[in-house]
Enzyme design. Structure first.
Site, PDB file in Angstrom:
ATOM      1  N   GLU A  80      -7.819  -5.291  -0.290  1.00  0.00           N
ATOM      2  CA  GLU A  80      -8.372  -6.069  -1.397  1.00  0.00           C
ATOM      3  C   GLU A  80      -8.402  -7.573  -1.140  1.00  0.00           C
ATOM      4  O   GLU A  80      -9.204  -8.287  -1.724  1.00  0.00           O
ATOM      5  CB  GLU A  80      -7.573  -5.792  -2.678  1.00  0.00           C
ATOM      6  CG  GLU A  80      -7.491  -4.341  -3.077  1.00  0.00           C
ATOM      7  CD  GLU A  80      -8.800  -3.784  -3.594  1.00  0.00           C
ATOM      8  OE1 GLU A  80      -9.868  -4.228  -3.126  1.00  0.00           O
ATOM      9  OE2 GLU A  80      -8.760  -2.908  -4.458  1.00  0.00           O
ATOM     10  N   HIS A  98       0.849  -1.192   0.000  1.00  0.00           N
ATOM     11  CA  HIS A  98       0.000   0.000   0.000  1.00  0.00           C
ATOM     12  C   HIS A  98       0.878   1.233   0.000  1.00  0.00           C
ATOM     13  O   HIS A  98       1.971   1.223   0.574  1.00  0.00           O
ATOM     14  CB  HIS A  98      -0.923   0.025   1.230  1.00  0.00           C
ATOM     15  CG  HIS A  98      -2.072   0.973   1.074  1.00  0.00           C
ATOM     16  ND1 HIS A  98      -1.984   2.297   1.443  1.00  0.00           N
ATOM     17  CD2 HIS A  98      -3.311   0.789   0.562  1.00  0.00           C
ATOM     18  CE1 HIS A  98      -3.138   2.885   1.164  1.00  0.00           C
ATOM     19  NE2 HIS A  98      -3.959   2.000   0.628  1.00  0.00           N
TER      20      HIS A  98
END
Ligand code: ACO
Length: 361
Positions: free
Chosen positions: A303, A244
Protein backbone atom coordinates in the site's frame (compact mmCIF):
# COMPACT_ATOMS: atom_id res chain seq x y z
CA UNK A 1 -8.61 -22.98 16.22
CA UNK A 2 -6.33 -20.42 14.58
CA UNK A 3 -7.11 -16.79 15.41
CA UNK A 4 -7.80 -14.97 12.14
CA UNK A 5 -7.42 -18.38 10.41
CA UNK A 6 -3.68 -17.65 10.26
CA UNK A 7 -1.81 -20.54 8.63
CA UNK A 8 -5.02 -22.44 7.80
CA UNK A 9 -5.13 -23.82 4.24
CA UNK A 10 -8.69 -23.42 3.00
CA UNK A 11 -8.32 -24.01 -0.76
CA UNK A 12 -6.12 -25.51 -3.44
CA UNK A 13 -5.42 -22.99 -6.16
CA UNK A 14 -3.54 -22.80 -9.46
CA UNK A 15 -3.85 -18.99 -9.47
CA UNK A 16 -1.16 -17.50 -7.24
CA UNK A 17 1.38 -18.37 -4.59
CA UNK A 18 2.56 -16.03 -1.85
CA UNK A 19 5.83 -17.03 -0.17
CA UNK A 20 5.89 -14.86 2.92
CA UNK A 21 9.34 -15.90 4.11
CA UNK A 22 11.14 -15.47 0.78
CA UNK A 23 9.06 -12.41 -0.23
CA UNK A 24 7.97 -13.91 -3.58
CA UNK A 25 4.69 -13.73 -5.46
CA UNK A 26 3.97 -16.11 -8.35
CA UNK A 27 0.92 -15.59 -10.55
CA UNK A 28 0.01 -18.72 -12.52
CA UNK A 29 3.59 -19.81 -12.95
CA UNK A 30 5.12 -16.37 -13.55
CA UNK A 31 7.08 -14.36 -11.02
CA UNK A 32 5.54 -10.94 -10.41
CA UNK A 33 8.84 -9.34 -11.45
CA UNK A 34 8.45 -10.89 -14.92
CA UNK A 35 4.84 -9.73 -15.32
CA UNK A 36 4.63 -6.21 -13.88
CA UNK A 37 5.92 -3.50 -16.18
CA UNK A 38 5.88 -5.91 -19.16
CA UNK A 39 2.30 -7.14 -19.34
CA UNK A 40 -1.01 -5.40 -19.89
CA UNK A 41 -3.83 -5.94 -17.40
CA UNK A 42 -6.00 -7.63 -20.06
CA UNK A 43 -3.27 -10.25 -20.59
CA UNK A 44 -2.97 -11.04 -16.89
CA UNK A 45 -6.77 -11.32 -16.66
CA UNK A 46 -6.57 -13.76 -19.58
CA UNK A 47 -3.86 -15.72 -17.75
CA UNK A 48 -6.01 -15.90 -14.60
CA UNK A 49 -9.22 -16.81 -16.48
CA UNK A 50 -7.56 -19.43 -18.69
CA UNK A 51 -9.33 -22.78 -18.43
CA UNK A 52 -12.24 -21.43 -16.39
CA UNK A 53 -14.36 -20.24 -19.34
CA UNK A 54 -15.08 -22.36 -22.46
CA UNK A 55 -15.66 -19.52 -24.89
CA UNK A 56 -12.71 -17.24 -24.08
CA UNK A 57 -11.09 -15.42 -27.03
CA UNK A 58 -7.28 -15.56 -27.35
CA UNK A 59 -7.11 -11.82 -26.53
CA UNK A 60 -9.52 -10.08 -24.13
CA UNK A 61 -8.85 -6.51 -25.34
CA UNK A 62 -11.88 -6.12 -27.63
CA UNK A 63 -14.29 -8.04 -25.40
CA UNK A 64 -13.23 -6.04 -22.34
CA UNK A 65 -13.61 -2.79 -24.30
CA UNK A 66 -17.15 -3.84 -25.28
CA UNK A 67 -17.89 -4.73 -21.63
CA UNK A 68 -16.78 -1.24 -20.51
CA UNK A 69 -19.23 0.27 -22.98
CA UNK A 70 -22.02 -2.09 -21.83
CA UNK A 71 -21.64 -1.35 -18.10
CA UNK A 72 -21.37 2.41 -18.66
CA UNK A 73 -25.17 2.34 -19.20
CA UNK A 74 -25.54 1.71 -15.45
CA UNK A 75 -24.09 5.17 -14.69
CA UNK A 76 -27.53 6.57 -15.63
CA UNK A 77 -28.57 5.36 -12.15
CA UNK A 78 -26.17 7.80 -10.42
CA UNK A 79 -28.36 10.00 -8.25
CA UNK A 80 -27.93 12.42 -5.33
CA UNK A 81 -28.08 9.59 -2.76
CA UNK A 82 -25.34 7.63 -4.51
CA UNK A 83 -23.13 10.72 -4.76
CA UNK A 84 -23.14 11.03 -0.96
CA UNK A 85 -21.34 7.69 -0.70
CA UNK A 86 -17.57 7.20 -0.89
CA UNK A 87 -16.39 6.30 -4.41
CA UNK A 88 -15.90 2.63 -3.49
CA UNK A 89 -19.36 2.43 -1.89
CA UNK A 90 -20.94 4.09 -4.93
CA UNK A 91 -19.01 1.74 -7.25
CA UNK A 92 -20.27 -1.22 -5.20
CA UNK A 93 -23.87 0.03 -5.49
CA UNK A 94 -23.56 0.36 -9.28
CA UNK A 95 -21.89 -3.06 -9.55
CA UNK A 96 -24.83 -4.53 -7.62
CA UNK A 97 -27.08 -3.51 -10.53
CA UNK A 98 -25.39 -6.12 -12.75
CA UNK A 99 -27.19 -9.46 -13.02
CA UNK A 100 -25.66 -12.53 -11.45
CA UNK A 101 -24.31 -15.27 -13.70
CA UNK A 102 -21.35 -17.60 -14.06
CA UNK A 103 -20.39 -17.06 -17.72
CA UNK A 104 -17.73 -15.02 -19.50
CA UNK A 105 -20.21 -12.24 -20.33
CA UNK A 106 -20.83 -11.64 -16.60
CA UNK A 107 -17.11 -12.00 -15.85
CA UNK A 108 -16.13 -9.33 -18.39
CA UNK A 109 -18.79 -6.91 -17.15
CA UNK A 110 -17.50 -7.37 -13.60
CA UNK A 111 -13.91 -6.88 -14.80
CA UNK A 112 -15.02 -3.61 -16.42
CA UNK A 113 -17.25 -2.40 -13.57
CA UNK A 114 -14.75 -0.78 -11.13
CA UNK A 115 -12.77 0.65 -14.07
CA UNK A 116 -15.85 2.43 -15.44
CA UNK A 117 -17.72 3.27 -12.23
CA UNK A 118 -14.88 4.81 -10.20
CA UNK A 119 -14.02 7.50 -12.81
CA UNK A 120 -17.75 8.14 -13.42
CA UNK A 121 -18.51 8.61 -9.72
CA UNK A 122 -15.50 10.87 -9.14
CA UNK A 123 -16.41 13.09 -12.08
CA UNK A 124 -20.08 13.22 -11.05
CA UNK A 125 -19.08 14.13 -7.48
CA UNK A 126 -16.94 16.97 -8.87
CA UNK A 127 -19.88 18.20 -11.00
CA UNK A 128 -18.11 17.21 -14.25
CA UNK A 129 -19.74 15.48 -17.20
CA UNK A 130 -19.05 11.75 -17.53
CA UNK A 131 -16.60 10.50 -20.15
CA UNK A 132 -17.94 7.35 -21.89
CA UNK A 133 -15.50 4.48 -22.50
CA UNK A 134 -13.59 4.11 -25.76
CA UNK A 135 -13.63 0.37 -26.56
CA UNK A 136 -10.64 0.71 -28.89
CA UNK A 137 -8.19 1.71 -26.13
CA UNK A 138 -6.23 -0.55 -23.84
CA UNK A 139 -7.96 -0.89 -20.48
CA UNK A 140 -5.49 1.23 -18.45
CA UNK A 141 -5.40 4.06 -20.99
CA UNK A 142 -9.20 4.16 -21.08
CA UNK A 143 -9.45 4.28 -17.27
CA UNK A 144 -7.18 7.35 -17.18
CA UNK A 145 -9.09 8.95 -20.06
CA UNK A 146 -12.46 8.37 -18.35
CA UNK A 147 -11.02 9.90 -15.15
CA UNK A 148 -9.37 12.97 -16.62
CA UNK A 149 -11.27 13.58 -19.88
CA UNK A 150 -8.07 13.51 -21.97
CA UNK A 151 -5.69 10.88 -23.27
CA UNK A 152 -2.95 9.80 -20.88
CA UNK A 153 0.66 9.38 -21.97
CA UNK A 154 1.93 5.90 -22.82
CA UNK A 155 4.16 6.01 -19.70
CA UNK A 156 1.14 6.75 -17.50
CA UNK A 157 -0.91 3.91 -19.01
CA UNK A 158 2.05 1.56 -18.51
CA UNK A 159 2.39 2.65 -14.87
CA UNK A 160 -1.30 1.94 -14.25
CA UNK A 161 -0.94 -1.44 -15.96
CA UNK A 162 2.04 -2.24 -13.70
CA UNK A 163 -0.16 -1.47 -10.69
CA UNK A 164 -3.24 -3.42 -11.88
CA UNK A 165 -1.09 -6.44 -12.74
CA UNK A 166 0.70 -6.25 -9.38
CA UNK A 167 -2.53 -6.41 -7.38
CA UNK A 168 -4.46 -8.77 -9.70
CA UNK A 169 -4.18 -11.77 -7.38
CA UNK A 170 -2.57 -12.58 -4.05
CA UNK A 171 -3.44 -15.98 -2.60
CA UNK A 172 -6.26 -16.29 -0.10
CA UNK A 173 -6.34 -12.71 1.17
CA UNK A 174 -9.46 -11.55 3.04
CA UNK A 175 -11.38 -10.27 -0.01
CA UNK A 176 -10.55 -13.30 -2.15
CA UNK A 177 -11.60 -15.62 0.66
CA UNK A 178 -14.87 -13.67 1.00
CA UNK A 179 -15.44 -14.02 -2.76
CA UNK A 180 -14.73 -17.77 -2.62
CA UNK A 181 -17.13 -18.28 0.31
CA UNK A 182 -19.93 -16.60 -1.63
CA UNK A 183 -19.02 -18.45 -4.86
CA UNK A 184 -19.15 -21.75 -2.95
CA UNK A 185 -22.88 -21.20 -2.32
CA UNK A 186 -23.37 -20.93 -6.13
CA UNK A 187 -24.78 -17.41 -5.70
CA UNK A 188 -23.05 -16.19 -8.91
CA UNK A 189 -20.03 -14.12 -9.89
CA UNK A 190 -21.62 -10.73 -9.22
CA UNK A 191 -22.42 -11.74 -5.65
CA UNK A 192 -18.87 -13.07 -5.21
CA UNK A 193 -17.34 -9.81 -6.51
CA UNK A 194 -19.61 -7.71 -4.26
CA UNK A 195 -18.33 -9.72 -1.27
CA UNK A 196 -14.77 -9.07 -2.45
CA UNK A 197 -15.34 -5.31 -2.73
CA UNK A 198 -16.91 -5.21 0.73
CA UNK A 199 -13.97 -7.00 2.36
CA UNK A 200 -11.42 -4.97 0.42
CA UNK A 201 -12.67 -1.57 1.60
CA UNK A 202 -11.61 -2.05 5.24
CA UNK A 203 -8.54 -0.11 6.41
CA UNK A 204 -6.68 -3.30 7.35
CA UNK A 205 -6.92 -4.57 3.76
CA UNK A 206 -7.41 -2.34 0.70
CA UNK A 207 -8.36 0.82 2.55
CA UNK A 208 -4.79 1.67 3.61
CA UNK A 209 -3.28 3.68 0.71
CA UNK A 210 -5.56 6.72 1.21
CA UNK A 211 -4.39 7.01 4.84
CA UNK A 212 -0.78 6.64 3.61
CA UNK A 213 -1.21 9.98 1.81
CA UNK A 214 -2.72 11.48 4.99
CA UNK A 215 0.36 10.22 6.85
CA UNK A 216 2.79 11.70 4.31
CA UNK A 217 0.88 14.99 4.30
CA UNK A 218 0.83 15.02 8.11
CA UNK A 219 4.61 14.49 8.24
CA UNK A 220 5.23 17.15 5.59
CA UNK A 221 9.05 17.17 5.71
CA UNK A 222 11.62 14.34 6.10
CA UNK A 223 12.99 15.78 9.34
CA UNK A 224 9.52 15.54 10.96
CA UNK A 225 9.16 11.82 10.18
CA UNK A 226 10.58 10.29 13.35
CA UNK A 227 8.63 12.46 15.80
CA UNK A 228 5.39 12.15 13.83
CA UNK A 229 5.61 8.37 13.55
CA UNK A 230 6.58 7.91 17.21
CA UNK A 231 3.62 10.07 18.27
CA UNK A 232 1.23 8.02 16.09
CA UNK A 233 2.45 4.77 17.64
CA UNK A 234 2.23 6.32 21.14
CA UNK A 235 -1.46 7.01 20.40
CA UNK A 236 -1.84 3.27 19.65
CA UNK A 237 -2.19 3.80 15.90
CA UNK A 238 -0.78 1.50 13.24
CA UNK A 239 1.48 2.84 10.54
CA UNK A 240 -0.40 2.48 7.28
CA UNK A 241 1.52 0.69 4.55
CA UNK A 242 3.53 -1.45 6.99
CA UNK A 243 2.99 -4.99 8.25
CA UNK A 244 1.41 -7.97 6.58
CA UNK A 245 -0.25 -11.21 7.67
CA UNK A 246 1.85 -13.38 5.38
CA UNK A 247 5.04 -11.48 4.51
CA UNK A 248 7.71 -11.53 7.20
CA UNK A 249 10.07 -9.68 4.84
CA UNK A 250 9.59 -6.87 2.33
CA UNK A 251 6.40 -7.23 0.29
CA UNK A 252 7.75 -7.83 -3.26
CA UNK A 253 4.94 -5.70 -4.68
CA UNK A 254 6.35 -2.63 -2.91
CA UNK A 255 9.54 -2.69 -4.99
CA UNK A 256 7.70 -3.38 -8.25
CA UNK A 257 5.55 -0.31 -7.63
CA UNK A 258 8.47 1.80 -6.47
CA UNK A 259 10.22 0.95 -9.77
CA UNK A 260 7.06 1.93 -11.69
CA UNK A 261 6.93 5.30 -9.89
CA UNK A 262 10.63 5.81 -10.62
CA UNK A 263 10.03 5.13 -14.34
CA UNK A 264 7.23 7.70 -14.30
CA UNK A 265 9.35 10.27 -12.53
CA UNK A 266 11.84 10.53 -15.40
CA UNK A 267 11.25 13.98 -16.84
CA UNK A 268 8.99 15.06 -13.95
CA UNK A 269 9.99 18.08 -11.89
CA UNK A 270 7.95 17.09 -8.83
CA UNK A 271 7.94 13.30 -8.60
CA UNK A 272 11.63 12.63 -7.76
CA UNK A 273 11.32 14.86 -4.67
CA UNK A 274 8.15 13.08 -3.58
CA UNK A 275 9.82 9.67 -4.00
CA UNK A 276 12.85 10.81 -1.97
CA UNK A 277 10.53 12.08 0.78
CA UNK A 278 8.60 8.79 0.82
CA UNK A 279 11.86 6.87 1.05
CA UNK A 280 12.91 8.95 4.06
CA UNK A 281 9.58 8.23 5.78
CA UNK A 282 9.89 4.53 4.92
CA UNK A 283 13.39 4.40 6.42
CA UNK A 284 12.30 6.14 9.62
CA UNK A 285 9.22 3.92 9.98
CA UNK A 286 11.18 0.70 9.51
CA UNK A 287 13.75 1.76 12.11
CA UNK A 288 11.05 2.67 14.65
CA UNK A 289 9.06 -0.52 14.06
CA UNK A 290 12.25 -2.58 14.50
CA UNK A 291 12.94 -0.83 17.83
CA UNK A 292 9.41 -1.12 19.12
CA UNK A 293 8.53 -4.63 17.90
CA UNK A 294 11.83 -6.53 17.84
CA UNK A 295 9.99 -9.89 17.88
CA UNK A 296 7.58 -9.14 15.05
CA UNK A 297 9.15 -8.48 11.63
CA UNK A 298 7.18 -5.52 10.27
CA UNK A 299 8.19 -4.37 6.82
CA UNK A 300 6.69 -2.29 4.06
CA UNK A 301 3.59 -3.61 2.26
CA UNK A 302 2.04 -2.99 -1.15
CA UNK A 303 0.00 0.00 0.00
CA UNK A 304 2.85 2.43 0.66
CA UNK A 305 4.10 2.82 -2.92
CA UNK A 306 0.58 2.23 -4.26
CA UNK A 307 -0.28 5.55 -2.65
CA UNK A 308 2.60 7.31 -4.39
CA UNK A 309 1.89 5.74 -7.79
CA UNK A 310 -1.84 6.49 -7.77
CA UNK A 311 -1.22 10.04 -6.52
CA UNK A 312 1.22 10.56 -9.42
CA UNK A 313 -1.48 9.32 -11.82
CA UNK A 314 -3.86 11.98 -10.41
CA UNK A 315 -6.28 9.60 -8.74
CA UNK A 316 -7.77 11.34 -5.69
CA UNK A 317 -6.93 9.42 -2.45
CA UNK A 318 -10.66 8.73 -1.96
CA UNK A 319 -10.51 6.46 -5.04
CA UNK A 320 -7.47 4.37 -4.10
CA UNK A 321 -9.46 1.41 -2.76
CA UNK A 322 -11.61 1.48 -5.88
CA UNK A 323 -8.52 1.42 -8.11
CA UNK A 324 -7.25 -1.57 -6.11
CA UNK A 325 -10.57 -3.27 -6.93
CA UNK A 326 -10.00 -2.57 -10.68
CA UNK A 327 -7.04 -4.96 -10.49
CA UNK A 328 -8.08 -7.46 -7.81
CA UNK A 329 -11.45 -8.09 -9.48
CA UNK A 330 -9.60 -10.35 -11.97
CA UNK A 331 -8.41 -12.54 -9.10
CA UNK A 332 -11.83 -12.60 -7.40
CA UNK A 333 -13.51 -13.81 -10.60
CA UNK A 334 -10.87 -16.48 -11.28
CA UNK A 335 -11.03 -17.72 -7.67
CA UNK A 336 -14.83 -17.79 -7.79
CA UNK A 337 -14.73 -19.91 -10.95
CA UNK A 338 -12.05 -22.18 -9.47
CA UNK A 339 -14.18 -22.61 -6.35
CA UNK A 340 -17.22 -23.47 -8.46
CA UNK A 341 -15.24 -25.92 -10.59
CA UNK A 342 -13.99 -28.06 -7.76
CA UNK A 343 -14.88 -26.77 -4.34
CA UNK A 344 -17.48 -27.79 -1.84
CA UNK A 345 -19.66 -25.36 0.08
CA UNK A 346 -17.34 -23.50 2.49
CA UNK A 347 -18.81 -24.02 5.93
CA UNK A 348 -16.31 -24.10 8.81
CA UNK A 349 -17.27 -24.77 12.41
CA UNK A 350 -17.20 -22.54 15.48
CA UNK A 351 -16.50 -23.47 19.07
CA UNK A 352 -19.33 -22.51 21.41
CA UNK A 353 -18.04 -20.55 24.43
CA UNK A 354 -21.40 -19.11 25.58
CA UNK A 355 -23.41 -20.17 28.63
CA UNK A 356 -24.44 -23.81 28.90
CA UNK A 357 -28.11 -24.58 28.23
CA UNK A 358 -30.35 -23.56 31.12
CA UNK A 359 -33.98 -24.16 31.78
CA UNK A 360 -36.27 -21.41 30.48
CA UNK A 361 -38.01 -19.65 33.40
N1 ACO B 1 2.06 -0.46 12.64
C1 ACO B 1 2.33 -0.69 13.94
N2 ACO B 1 2.22 -1.90 14.53
C2 ACO B 1 1.81 -2.90 13.75
C3 ACO B 1 1.51 -2.74 12.38
C4 ACO B 1 1.66 -1.44 11.84
N3 ACO B 1 1.39 -1.20 10.55
N4 ACO B 1 1.13 -3.92 11.86
C5 ACO B 1 1.16 -4.81 12.86
N5 ACO B 1 1.58 -4.20 14.00
C6 ACO B 1 1.76 -4.83 15.31
C7 ACO B 1 0.44 -5.02 16.02
O1 ACO B 1 0.08 -3.90 16.79
C8 ACO B 1 0.72 -6.23 16.87
O2 ACO B 1 1.44 -5.87 18.01
P1 ACO B 1 1.07 -6.51 19.45
O3 ACO B 1 1.29 -7.98 19.28
O4 ACO B 1 2.03 -5.83 20.38
O5 ACO B 1 -0.36 -6.16 19.68
C9 ACO B 1 1.66 -7.06 15.99
O6 ACO B 1 2.30 -6.14 15.11
C10 ACO B 1 0.94 -8.11 15.17
O7 ACO B 1 -0.18 -7.52 14.57
P2 ACO B 1 -1.43 -8.35 14.02
O8 ACO B 1 -2.61 -7.46 13.97
O9 ACO B 1 -1.57 -9.67 14.71
O10 ACO B 1 -0.92 -8.69 12.58
P3 ACO B 1 -1.84 -9.13 11.39
O11 ACO B 1 -1.10 -10.15 10.68
O12 ACO B 1 -3.21 -9.51 11.83
O13 ACO B 1 -1.97 -7.74 10.62
C11 ACO B 1 -2.11 -6.06 9.01
C12 ACO B 1 -1.66 -7.51 9.30
C13 ACO B 1 -3.62 -5.96 9.26
C14 ACO B 1 -1.84 -5.73 7.56
C15 ACO B 1 -1.35 -5.08 9.95
O14 ACO B 1 0.03 -5.21 9.74
C16 ACO B 1 -1.82 -3.65 9.78
O15 ACO B 1 -2.80 -3.25 10.41
N6 ACO B 1 -1.10 -2.82 8.94
C17 ACO B 1 -1.51 -1.45 8.70
C18 ACO B 1 -2.62 -1.41 7.66
C19 ACO B 1 -2.14 -1.75 6.27
O16 ACO B 1 -1.09 -1.31 5.81
N7 ACO B 1 -2.95 -2.58 5.58
C20 ACO B 1 -2.67 -3.03 4.21
C21 ACO B 1 -2.20 -4.44 4.20
S1 ACO B 1 -1.74 -5.00 2.59
C22 ACO B 1 -3.19 -5.49 1.90
O17 ACO B 1 -4.08 -5.95 2.51
C23 ACO B 1 -3.33 -5.33 0.47
Amino acid sequence: MSDGLEGVIAANTVLSDVDGLAGCLVIRGYSLDDLAGRTRFEDVAHLLFDGFFDDMPSDLTAALGAARVAVFAETAAIDAGLLKLTPVEAMRALTARLADGDGLDTALKLLAAPAVFIPAVVRAQAGQSLVPPDASLRHSADILRMLRGRLASAAEAEALDAYLVTVSDHGLNASTFAARVVASTQAGLTSAVLAGISALKGPLHGGAPGPVIDMLDGIGRPENARAWLEAALDRGERLMGFGHRVYRVRDPRADVLKAAVRRMSEGSSVLPGRVAFAEAVEKAALAILRDRKPDRPLDINVEFYTALLLEALAFPPSTFTGVFAMGRVAGWIAHAREQLAGGRLIRPASRYIGPQPRRAA
